[in-house]
Design an enzyme around this catalytic site. Structure first.
Site, mmCIF file in Angstrom:
data_model
loop_
_atom_site.group_PDB
_atom_site.id
_atom_site.type_symbol
_atom_site.label_atom_id
_atom_site.label_comp_id
_atom_site.label_asym_id
_atom_site.label_seq_id
_atom_site.Cartn_x
_atom_site.Cartn_y
_atom_site.Cartn_z
ATOM 1 N N GLU A 196 -7.300 4.577 7.312
ATOM 2 C CA GLU A 196 -7.104 6.011 7.043
ATOM 3 C C GLU A 196 -8.339 6.601 6.355
ATOM 4 O O GLU A 196 -8.664 7.772 6.533
ATOM 5 C CB GLU A 196 -5.814 6.215 6.225
ATOM 6 C CG GLU A 196 -4.582 6.037 7.113
ATOM 7 C CD GLU A 196 -3.371 5.449 6.448
ATOM 8 O OE1 GLU A 196 -3.276 5.461 5.211
ATOM 9 O OE2 GLU A 196 -2.491 4.947 7.184
ATOM 10 N N GLY A 224 2.547 -1.120 4.383
ATOM 11 C CA GLY A 224 2.559 0.303 4.038
ATOM 12 C C GLY A 224 3.979 0.812 3.915
ATOM 13 O O GLY A 224 4.650 0.631 2.899
ATOM 14 N N GLY A 225 4.479 1.432 4.992
ATOM 15 C CA GLY A 225 5.796 2.078 4.970
ATOM 16 C C GLY A 225 6.907 1.236 4.350
ATOM 17 O O GLY A 225 7.682 1.726 3.524
ATOM 18 N N GLY A 239 1.486 2.223 10.774
ATOM 19 C CA GLY A 239 2.395 3.357 10.671
ATOM 20 C C GLY A 239 3.010 3.760 12.002
ATOM 21 O O GLY A 239 3.615 4.829 12.117
ATOM 22 N N HIS A 291 -9.916 0.992 4.314
ATOM 23 C CA HIS A 291 -8.633 1.185 5.014
ATOM 24 C C HIS A 291 -8.861 2.150 6.187
ATOM 25 O O HIS A 291 -9.628 3.112 6.067
ATOM 26 C CB HIS A 291 -7.572 1.739 4.055
ATOM 27 C CG HIS A 291 -6.217 1.759 4.686
ATOM 28 N ND1 HIS A 291 -5.834 2.760 5.540
ATOM 29 C CD2 HIS A 291 -5.178 0.887 4.636
ATOM 30 C CE1 HIS A 291 -4.609 2.503 5.981
ATOM 31 N NE2 HIS A 291 -4.192 1.371 5.449
ATOM 32 N N ASN A 309 0.869 -1.174 0.000
ATOM 33 C CA ASN A 309 0.000 0.000 0.000
ATOM 34 C C ASN A 309 0.908 1.227 0.000
ATOM 35 O O ASN A 309 1.483 1.569 1.035
ATOM 36 C CB ASN A 309 -0.896 -0.031 1.248
ATOM 37 C CG ASN A 309 -1.727 1.228 1.389
ATOM 38 O OD1 ASN A 309 -1.760 2.063 0.482
ATOM 39 N ND2 ASN A 309 -2.412 1.367 2.519
ATOM 40 N N TRP A 310 1.024 1.859 -1.176
ATOM 41 C CA TRP A 310 1.936 3.003 -1.308
ATOM 42 C C TRP A 310 1.340 4.312 -0.765
ATOM 43 O O TRP A 310 1.995 5.351 -0.793
ATOM 44 C CB TRP A 310 2.324 3.205 -2.773
ATOM 45 C CG TRP A 310 3.345 2.235 -3.284
ATOM 46 C CD1 TRP A 310 3.976 1.244 -2.586
ATOM 47 C CD2 TRP A 310 3.878 2.177 -4.622
ATOM 48 N NE1 TRP A 310 4.857 0.586 -3.405
ATOM 49 C CE2 TRP A 310 4.817 1.136 -4.662
ATOM 50 C CE3 TRP A 310 3.640 2.916 -5.791
ATOM 51 C CZ2 TRP A 310 5.527 0.809 -5.823
ATOM 52 C CZ3 TRP A 310 4.331 2.584 -6.949
ATOM 53 C CH2 TRP A 310 5.266 1.543 -6.953
ATOM 54 N N LYS A 311 0.083 4.256 -0.378
ATOM 55 C CA LYS A 311 -0.588 5.449 0.162
ATOM 56 C C LYS A 311 -0.380 6.651 -0.776
ATOM 57 O O LYS A 311 -0.398 6.477 -1.991
ATOM 58 C CB LYS A 311 -0.100 5.720 1.591
ATOM 59 C CG LYS A 311 -0.223 4.447 2.453
ATOM 60 C CD LYS A 311 -0.135 4.682 3.926
ATOM 61 C CE LYS A 311 -0.249 3.319 4.618
ATOM 62 N NZ LYS A 311 -0.441 3.418 6.040
ATOM 63 N N SER A 353 2.662 -2.217 10.439
ATOM 64 C CA SER A 353 4.097 -2.210 10.763
ATOM 65 C C SER A 353 4.813 -3.518 10.394
ATOM 66 O O SER A 353 5.728 -3.946 11.092
ATOM 67 C CB SER A 353 4.315 -1.860 12.239
ATOM 68 O OG SER A 353 3.820 -0.557 12.496
ATOM 69 N N GLU A 410 -6.110 -5.116 10.094
ATOM 70 C CA GLU A 410 -5.106 -4.094 10.387
ATOM 71 C C GLU A 410 -5.512 -3.356 11.668
ATOM 72 O O GLU A 410 -6.333 -2.426 11.609
ATOM 73 C CB GLU A 410 -5.009 -3.103 9.236
ATOM 74 C CG GLU A 410 -4.574 -3.732 7.930
ATOM 75 C CD GLU A 410 -3.991 -2.693 6.990
ATOM 76 O OE1 GLU A 410 -2.805 -2.800 6.663
ATOM 77 O OE2 GLU A 410 -4.702 -1.762 6.606
HETATM 78 P P1 PGA Z 1 2.224 0.268 7.771
HETATM 79 O O1 PGA Z 1 0.815 0.468 7.010
HETATM 80 O O2 PGA Z 1 2.827 -1.011 7.216
HETATM 81 O O3 PGA Z 1 3.030 1.491 7.427
HETATM 82 O O4 PGA Z 1 1.929 0.144 9.214
HETATM 83 C C1 PGA Z 1 -0.025 -0.613 6.749
HETATM 84 C C2 PGA Z 1 -1.240 -0.137 5.995
HETATM 85 O O5 PGA Z 1 -1.654 1.011 6.181
HETATM 86 O O6 PGA Z 1 -1.831 -0.879 5.187
#
Ligand code: PGA
Length: 246
Positions: A98, A231-232, A172, A96, A8-10, A210, A166
């Site tokens: 967010e 994500g990150g 994050g 998601h 997930n590149w956000k 994470s 999640e």
């Molecule tokens: P993260 O994000 O790996 O940076 O915790 C995961 C996600 O938002 O899908």
């Protein structure tokens, strides 16, 4: 079941960076990896064309982080289903945290998105998870069953979707859920799917929050963990390839 490794590149990367990351990732992945793993990329919508071009000779799939549940129309700022189809998207993240918590997406909208994606043969990745307050209040199972039940309200017979567990407090933050926490949540989700859906035993359940090369191997071998949503650590090809290879 092949393990699913999803990025997930956000809202990160420009087109050059996306190209460079994918070229490096493709060079780092041995071709037989696709026998055991499925690799999915969820870029920002402005990068979909770039991603489509870069992965076209590979078995990497991609999808949208968000869309509006209509074919096309007067929905300023949104990406419609016809546009997703045109860009070759096979998957869509739905719900998601967010989008639930920053963009205030309602469960009613998430239900409509799930239904629309399934109708169009775009595989939804239903993201669910509890906040820290909800966990502390003992509401984990209530939250998970409510989020699943409402997203799938009109689609109990669907069998072509993924779930991503999640925990909001692990996204994050660098704080990964412990093995017992992941096992407990994934077992609960599996039971819910078996009870409430067709082929519930076969629906992949991903863990997200994470994930990094240091913990991905231990997470991927846990019962009912069929993949990870990253994500990150997915933004850097060398790091993400280590997770894919773990
Ligand atoms: P993260 O994000 O790996 O940076 O915790 C995961 C996600 O938002 O899908």
């Amino acid at each position: 079941m092949k393990k699913i490794i999803a990025a997930n590149w956000k809202m990160y990367k420009n087109r050059d960076e996306a190209k460079k990351t994918l070229k490096e990732l493709i060079s780092l992945l041995p071709s037989d990896i696709f026998n055991q793993k499925e690799i999915l990329i969820f870029p920002s919508p402005v990068l979909l064309q770039t991603v489509a071009e870069e992965v076209k000779e590979t078995q990497i799939s991609y999808g949208v982080q968000n869309f509006y549940p209509a074919e096309e129309g007067a929905f300023t700022g949104e990406t419609g289903i016809a546009q997703m189809r045109d860009l070759g998207c096979k998957y869509a993240l739905i719900g998601h945290s967010e989008r639930r918590h920053i963009l205030n997406e309602s469960e009613e909208l998430l239900k409509q998105k799930t239904h629309a994606a399934l109708q169009e043969k775009i595989t939804p990745v239903l993201c669910i998870g509890e906040t820290l307050d909800e966990r502390k209040a003992g509401l984990l199972e209530d939250v998970l069953s409510r989020q699943l039940g409402s997203a799938l309200q009109d689609d109990k017979n669907a069998d072509n979707f993924l779930v991503a567990y999640e925990p909001v407090w692990a996204i994050g933050t660098g704080e990964v859920a412990g093995e017992q926490e992941i096992l407990q949540a994934h077992a609960f989700i599996r039971n819910w799917l078996v009870k409430n859906c067709k082929n519930g035993q076969k629906i992949p359940i991903l863990y997200g929050g994470s994930v990094k090369p240091e913990n991905s191997k231990q997470i991927l071998v846990l019962d009912n963990v069929n993949g990870v949503l990253v994500g990150g650590a997915s933004l850097n090809a060398a790091i993400f390839s280590k997770i894919a290879l773990s």
